[in-house]
Design a protein around this motif. Structure first.
Motif, mmCIF file in Angstrom:
data_model
loop_
_atom_site.group_PDB
_atom_site.id
_atom_site.type_symbol
_atom_site.label_atom_id
_atom_site.label_comp_id
_atom_site.label_asym_id
_atom_site.label_seq_id
_atom_site.Cartn_x
_atom_site.Cartn_y
_atom_site.Cartn_z
ATOM 1 N N UNK A 117 0.570 -6.106 6.333
ATOM 2 C CA UNK A 117 0.584 -5.285 5.129
ATOM 3 C C UNK A 117 1.915 -4.546 4.992
ATOM 4 N N UNK A 118 2.463 -4.540 3.780
ATOM 5 C CA UNK A 118 3.657 -3.748 3.497
ATOM 6 C C UNK A 118 3.208 -2.352 3.103
ATOM 7 N N UNK A 119 3.808 -1.326 3.721
ATOM 8 C CA UNK A 119 3.337 0.047 3.516
ATOM 9 C C UNK A 119 4.516 0.985 3.279
ATOM 10 N N UNK A 153 0.841 -1.190 0.000
ATOM 11 C CA UNK A 153 0.000 0.000 0.000
ATOM 12 C C UNK A 153 0.880 1.245 0.000
ATOM 13 N N UNK A 154 0.587 2.154 -0.918
ATOM 14 C CA UNK A 154 1.282 3.434 -1.016
ATOM 15 C C UNK A 154 0.377 4.508 -0.431
ATOM 16 N N UNK A 155 0.797 5.100 0.671
ATOM 17 C CA UNK A 155 -0.019 6.102 1.369
ATOM 18 C C UNK A 155 0.600 7.473 1.175
ATOM 19 N N UNK A 156 -0.140 8.388 0.561
ATOM 20 C CA UNK A 156 0.380 9.727 0.260
ATOM 21 C C UNK A 156 -0.304 10.767 1.147
ATOM 22 N N UNK A 157 0.417 11.233 2.153
ATOM 23 C CA UNK A 157 -0.040 12.306 3.052
ATOM 24 C C UNK A 157 -1.415 12.035 3.668
#
Length: 234
Positions: free
Chosen positions: A185-187, A156-160
């Protein structure tokens, strides 16, 4: 799981990302911190194939990522929670969540995952039939994360995720991020709130003017006087 080597991103003649290299191991949460304009979101947009890098390579689970079109990333197990949330404002909360599972055919599992998201975010369950554009900013951020989870991602790519939210809502959002991470989960977390990002992650990279200036375990970065002075307001 994710290996980035020499990534470069430019907008016209402006170099936003200047040949950075970093990695994210499976089951790890890694934070990329830095001031506004450091190149954090440009990095994530390149990984999500929303912009085309001008150099470098990215390997995800052994496969070259930059050769794939953006729409194929979901099938590869990558989900982006974009800056600004990017929800579908005229759809209901439930419809938005189901859009996260658009590439799946396992209907029973989709329903189970929907209930799982509602258990993580009870407020979304209460507003399941509410038009998403009428939700509060914090609720929309919950929805964006829930929609990403519906694709059953491996990364999962979490942007701000904290941007523009009240402190109590930020706390709730990051409680769920911690929970999801604890479940394996890989984040990769892009976050301007450096203290918060380093508190929840295992490792961190400090980004300045398009380059990575420092990398270390998050706890050590939190204790670093230079990091504390530059990013923690001390």
């Amino acid at each position: 799981m994710l290996e980035v080597n020499g990534l470069r991103v430019s907008y016209g003649g402006i170099q936003a990302v200047r040949g950075i290299s970093f990695h994210v191991d499976e089951g790890e949460m890694v934070a990329l911190i830095g001031a506004n304009g450091a190149g954090k979101s440009s990095t994530l947009r390149a990984l999500a194939r929303l912009v085309n890098p001008v150099g470098g390579n990215v390997r995800y689970r052994g496969k070259e990522l930059l050769s794939l079109p953006a729409h194929q990333l979901v099938a590869e197990g990558i989900a982006l929670v974009p800056e600004g949330r990017g929800i579908f404002p005229r759809m209901t909360t439930s419809e938005n969540l189901r859009m996260g599972a658009f590439s799946r055919n396992d209907k029973q599992a989709v329903e189970r995952d929907l209930e799982h998201v509602f258990s993580l975010f009870p407020r979304l369950a209460e507003r399941a039939q509410q038009v998403a554009g009428t939700l509060s900013g914090g609720e929309q951020q919950m929805l964006a994360i829930g929609r990403a989870l519906m694709s059953q991602p491996k990364l999962m790519l979490l942007d701000e995720p904290s941007m523009g939210l009240a402190p109590i809502m930020v706390q709730k959002i990051f409680e769920v991020i911690r929970t999801v991470a604890s479940q394996g989960m890989t984040i990769l977390l892009i976050e301007q709130n450096a203290k918060l990002a380093l508190e929840v992650s295992q490792r961190g990279y400090v980004m300045e003017s398009g380059t990575i200036s420092l990398t270390e375990e998050s706890a050590k970065l939190l204790a670093d006087p230079k990091v504390r002075a530059a990013y923690l307001g001390e």
